[in-house]
Each structure stands twice: as C-alpha cells, then as structure tokens.
Design an enzyme around this catalytic site. Structure first.
Site, PDB file in Angstrom:
ATOM      1  NE  ARG A   1      -9.441  -2.705   3.520  1.00 34.11           N
ATOM      2  CZ  ARG A   1      -8.377  -2.884   4.588  1.00 34.11           C
ATOM      3  NH1 ARG A   1      -7.820  -4.351   4.395  1.00 34.11           N
ATOM      4  NH2 ARG A   1      -7.643  -2.307   5.350  1.00 34.11           N
TER       5      ARG A   1
ATOM      6  CD  GLU B   1      -8.159   0.333   2.850  1.00 32.75           C
ATOM      7  OE1 GLU B   1      -7.137  -0.209   2.332  1.00 32.75           O
ATOM      8  OE2 GLU B   1      -8.343   0.524   3.857  1.00 32.75           O
TER       9      GLU B   1
ATOM     10  CG  ASP C   1      -7.052   3.321   3.365  1.00 32.25           C
ATOM     11  OD1 ASP C   1      -8.084   3.928   3.077  1.00 32.25           O
ATOM     12  OD2 ASP C   1      -6.918   2.755   4.450  1.00 32.25           O
TER      13      ASP C   1
ATOM     14  CE1 TYR D   1      -3.974   7.247  11.232  1.00 30.40           C
ATOM     15  CE2 TYR D   1      -4.885   6.432   9.279  1.00 30.40           C
ATOM     16  CZ  TYR D   1      -4.327   6.215  10.716  1.00 30.40           C
ATOM     17  OH  TYR D   1      -4.589   4.985  11.212  1.00 30.40           O
TER      18      TYR D   1
ATOM     19  CD  GLU E   1     -10.241   0.848   7.445  1.00 30.83           C
ATOM     20  OE1 GLU E   1      -9.364   0.240   6.425  1.00 30.83           O
ATOM     21  OE2 GLU E   1      -9.760   1.660   8.291  1.00 30.83           O
TER      22      GLU E   1
ATOM     23  CD  GLU F   1      -4.602  -2.902   6.677  1.00 33.49           C
ATOM     24  OE1 GLU F   1      -5.691  -3.211   7.093  1.00 33.49           O
ATOM     25  OE2 GLU F   1      -4.256  -1.656   6.640  1.00 33.49           O
TER      26      GLU F   1
ATOM     27  CD1 TRP G   1     -11.840   9.614  12.199  1.00 26.09           C
ATOM     28  CD2 TRP G   1     -10.392   8.786  10.457  1.00 26.09           C
ATOM     29  NE1 TRP G   1     -10.211   9.413  12.636  1.00 26.09           N
ATOM     30  CE2 TRP G   1      -9.301   8.810  11.623  1.00 26.09           C
ATOM     31  CE3 TRP G   1      -9.740   8.230   9.398  1.00 26.09           C
ATOM     32  CZ2 TRP G   1      -8.256   8.562  11.596  1.00 26.09           C
ATOM     33  CZ3 TRP G   1      -8.482   8.010   9.391  1.00 26.09           C
ATOM     34  CH2 TRP G   1      -7.607   8.130  10.419  1.00 26.09           C
TER      35      TRP G   1
ATOM     36  CG  HIS H   1      -7.563   6.638   5.436  1.00 22.88           C
ATOM     37  ND1 HIS H   1      -7.556   5.695   6.172  1.00 22.88           N
ATOM     38  CD2 HIS H   1      -6.042   6.886   5.402  1.00 22.88           C
ATOM     39  CE1 HIS H   1      -6.458   5.190   6.519  1.00 22.88           C
ATOM     40  NE2 HIS H   1      -5.437   5.722   5.672  1.00 22.88           N
TER      41      HIS H   1
ATOM     42  CG  HIS I   1      -9.071  -3.317   8.882  1.00 23.37           C
ATOM     43  ND1 HIS I   1      -9.619  -2.520  10.115  1.00 23.37           N
ATOM     44  CD2 HIS I   1      -7.937  -2.506   8.607  1.00 23.37           C
ATOM     45  CE1 HIS I   1      -9.088  -1.403  10.415  1.00 23.37           C
ATOM     46  NE2 HIS I   1      -8.097  -1.305   9.555  1.00 23.37           N
TER      47      HIS I   1
ATOM     48  NE  ARG J   1      -2.160   2.116   3.444  1.00 22.28           N
ATOM     49  CZ  ARG J   1      -2.833   2.508   4.563  1.00 22.28           C
ATOM     50  NH1 ARG J   1      -3.881   2.244   4.773  1.00 22.28           N
ATOM     51  NH2 ARG J   1      -1.969   3.563   5.478  1.00 22.28           N
TER      52      ARG J   1
HETATM   53  O1  EZ4 Z   1      -6.100   3.377   9.999  1.00 23.62           O
HETATM   54  O2  EZ4 Z   1      -6.911   0.533  12.025  1.00 23.62           O
HETATM   55  O3  EZ4 Z   1      -6.231   0.150   5.888  1.00 23.62           O
HETATM   56  N1  EZ4 Z   1      -5.962   0.484   7.127  1.00 23.62           N
HETATM   57  C1  EZ4 Z   1      -6.599   1.362   7.713  1.00 23.62           C
HETATM   58  C2  EZ4 Z   1      -6.043   1.130   9.022  1.00 23.62           C
HETATM   59  C3  EZ4 Z   1      -6.697   2.274  10.004  1.00 23.62           C
HETATM   60  C4  EZ4 Z   1      -6.334   1.624  11.422  1.00 23.62           C
HETATM   61  C5  EZ4 Z   1      -6.641   2.777  12.451  1.00 23.62           C
HETATM   62  O4  EZ4 Z   1      -5.987   2.545  13.811  1.00 23.62           O
HETATM   63  O5  EZ4 Z   1      -6.985   2.399   7.325  1.00 23.62           O
HETATM   64  O6  EZ4 Z   1      -4.353   1.604   9.308  1.00 23.62           O
HETATM   65 CO    CO Z   2      -8.196   1.485   5.560  1.00 17.66          CO
END
Ligand code: EZ4
Ligand code: CO
Length: 414
Positions: A295, A248, A222, A159, A274, A351, A414, A224, A324, A147
């Site tokens: 996920r 993702e 990802d 992040y 996830e 993962e 998030w 997020h 996840h 990733r």
């Molecule tokens: O950020 O579970 O794809 N994986 C993720 C993870 C989340 C974590 C947060 O602690 O997005 O790394």
């Molecule tokens: Co993720």
C-alpha cells in the site's frame, strides 16, 4: 545542471499540502510532494532547515546519488518525516529529468506496461441503503472497482464514512481532516469505536452489496488498523464468500508478525502499508508472502527511486502494488504514482479518491480518468503544474484526522 533554487510551498486548498519545487540553472523546474497529514509543518521544517541547504548547487541529474546522500548521509534514517522529505526531492529530480528528456516520466521507467491503471474509489454510507446509492454513484462515475465502508449500528460516526453523500465541495466529507472552528484550538475530533459491533456488521454489508451488484465487481474494504490479529483472522474468514479484492490494514501496521496469524486462517487477500515509509517495514511481509498488495505511496516511502526498488522486491514474491491515493497525497504525489503504475509489471490497483476542484485550481494536472482507468498523460515530466499565486490564497490551517476511544474511554488504534 545545478540546482539553483529549492522552495517549500505549503498551501491548503481544501486540505494541507507540502510541495517542494526545485529549479535548475537552465530554468527547468521539478515538483515533489512532501505532504504528511497532521504533521505538515514538521516536513516543511525538515526540508527547509536540513535538506534545502544540501541541495543548492548540487547536480540535478544525479538522482540515485542524491537519494543515497540524503538517506545514508543522515545519521537518523527513515521515519515518516525524513522519508516524505527524501521522496519530495527524488520526485522533483525525476520530474526535471523527464522534462529535459521531453518525455512523460513513465517512459524513463521502462515505458507503458498497460493502457491505464485500474482505480478504485471510496463508496460509503451511514447505513446500507446509503452505501448502495454511493456504490451506484461511483459506477456512474466510471469506477470499475470500489472500496465499501459503512456506519455501524450502535456506534456514532465512524472514520471512512462520508457525512452526507459523495458529492460535497471536497467530495468526501470525512476526508478533509477536520479544522478548528474559527479562532478555536485545532484538536482532533474523538470518535467512539467498538470492534465487536464492527465485526458483526461488516459481513452483512458485503452480503447486501453482492446481492445488489453481483459477483463481478471488485470490492475492497479498509480496517484502518483497528483489529487484533485473531479478530482480523475471523473477519477475513467471514468475508471469504464475498470474494474481496483485498482487506486492508487489518491490524496495527508496525507488527509485521501479526500478519502470519491472519494468513494462517483466511484466503481473503491482504493489503497493508499506507503508513509505512521504507522497504524495511516489509521484509517479513514480502519474504514470507504474508500480504498480497503493497500500500505504500511514493510520497511517504522515499520517492520513485525507493518505490521502484520496493515494488521490484515485491514482484520476486508475486506481490503486487496497490498504492495509497487519498486526497492528502497531493496531485503531484498522485501523478508520480500513476507513472509508476503504468510502468511496473506487478501493478495491482491504484486508490483514487479524486481531489476537490479547489485543490485542482492550485495543482494543474494532466492525468486522466476514463472508463475506470487512470493515465498519467504524455506531458513531459510528471504532468503537474503548481500555480503559486493560487496557492498563496490558501494559507495553512491546522487540521487533524479524528482519534478513536473505546466506550470506556480507552485510546484505540488508528
Ligand atoms: O484515511 O490518507 O485507504 N485509504 C485510507 C486513507 C486515509 C487518509 C487519511 O487522510 O485509509 O483514506
Ligand atoms: Co487505508
């Protein structure tokens, strides 16, 4: 075979973990992961106050019935706290059953469908050169799928990007959620997010990584949950030349219909889930084939019993697993995932971020990572032991993932 004890162990060797340990009248123990990052004590309370009293004296061999009792028997169904608690009970009962059978759990799930589970790691860099070094380091560790996440020009820390390299005490500096300074109030750090800057930058990052490492290496990314559907559609389209394994969590995950719009515009494979906790979060996604990978984790989606059913349903629609596997799923949850990964037909990828040495001193694991593949080991049960003495040296410390605001202060997803 009655359950005579059910303990909830909260420990923080690097980050916080919630573990359920069940013991039968014959002295067989089983472990289940109930970790819910940033909300750990809510699951602890749910287990201790509402689940443990129901379990004491019940028959440890009745896994399906216990699952149905905890799920259907409660007026309030689903939700992350409830489903993490149910998952822990279910996983611990499977651990006990496999130990009693003298077999690794995957044998009870139908036996091995493959020699090992393809794992992907997290490469990241504050800029592209640092990311390329991180990809190289992951290849040297044996990863065969990676990733990639990178810092974004014009934004501060984001992040998913390690603060300094990939080899800190906890391996990923961004992942152990940030703790309060000694004596301080544990508030989440606020990061600044800007989706336009992100959308401009990501294709250039993939261009650089493909130029350096060639077309073969499976690459993942990802989002997020930070894009709108049309932004995600645009990104998926822009990334098509780079042949992603998956994109993702493109959009906030509670809106299943959003994936229809993304799907209409791009052939980049999509993964989501996830933060899901039940099969009902997936019904539109699966029946309309809006995603390519599921996920969900055993830890957050009701355990092995529920995950098996979810993945069997996904298989009907040609959709694969991509569980996840961050460091806030404990080694118990990771081992449970690996037994399923090995057994199911529609495995996609797993993962694997790797727990810190501190975590692994508390949770003694038997699973292996070799040539890019994970294997749960042939130890009877899950293959994880919890050293409760070591666990007691790491008391709970409140810690949160960062939150996002836009430049004008607006709260972002998030
Ligand atoms: O950020 O579970 O794809 N994986 C993720 C993870 C989340 C974590 C947060 O602690 O997005 O790394
Ligand atoms: Co993720």
């Amino acid at each position: 075979m009655r359950i005579v004890s059910a303990e909830v162990i909260v420990t923080s060797p690097g980050r916080n973990f919630v573990t359920l340990r069940l013991t039968t009248e014959d002295g067989v123990t089983g472990l289940g992961d109930a970790t819910l990052n940033g909300r750990e004590l809510a699951v602890q309370s749910y287990l201790e106050n509402h689940v443990v009293p129901l379990l004491l004296g019940s028959d440890a061999t009745r896994i399906e019935d216990t699952w149905q009792y905890l799920y259907r028997g409660a007026y309030w169904r689903r939700g992350p706290v409830t489903m993490a608690a149910v998952a822990a009970v279910d996983t611990a009962l499977w651990d006990i059953k496999a130990k009693c059978a003298g077999m690794p759990l995957y044998q009870l799930l139908g036996g091995a469908s493959r020699t090992g589970a393809l794992a992907y790691g997290h490469a990241s860099g504050r800029d592209v050169p640092e990311l390329l070094d991180s990809v190289r380091a992951h290849l040297e560790q044996g990863y065969r799928a990676i990733r990639i996440q990178s810092g974004i020009p014009g934004l501060g820390p984001v992040y998913g990007v390690a603060a300094a390299g990939t080899d800190g005490a906890d391996r990923y500096d961004y992942e152990p959620a940030r703790r309060a300074a000694a004596g301080g109030i544990p508030l989440p750090v606020t990061e600044t997010w800007g989706t336009r800057a992100y959308l401009r930058h990501v294709p250039a990052v993939f261009e650089a990584v493909r130029a350096e490492f060639g077309p073969e290496l499976p690459l993942l990314h990802d989002g997020h949950h930070r894009m709108t559907p049309i932004q995600a559609a645009r990104l998926g389209k822009a990334l098509e030349p780079y042949d992603l394994f998956w994109l993702e969590d493109a959009t906030p995950a509670e809106d299943q219909a959003a994936l229809r719009l993304i799907r209409q515009h791009t052939t980049t494979p999509l993964a989501i889930g996830e933060v899901f906790n039940s099969v009902y979060d997936y019904t539109t996604l699966l029946s309309e084939r809006l995603i390519d990978y599921v996920r969900s984790a055993v830890t957050h989606t009701g355990g092995i019993t529920a995950m098996r059913k979810l993945l069997d349903l996904a298989d009907v629609f040609g959709i694969k697993s991509g569980m996840h596997g961050p460091t806030d799923i404990s080694p118990v949850g990771m081992a449970a995932a690996l037994h399923l990964d090995l057994a199911i037909h529609n495995f996609g990828i797993q993962e694997y971020m790797q727990h810190s040495d501190r975590t692994l001193e508390v949770f003694r694991t038997a699973f292996t990572f070799k040539d890019g593949l994970l294997h749960p080991s042939d130890t009877p049960g899950l293959g994880v032991d919890l050293d409760t003495e070591a666990a007691a040296h790491h008391p709970y410390e409140p810690a949160y993932l960062p939150v996002n605001r836009l430049a004008d202060g607006t709260m972002h997803d998030w």
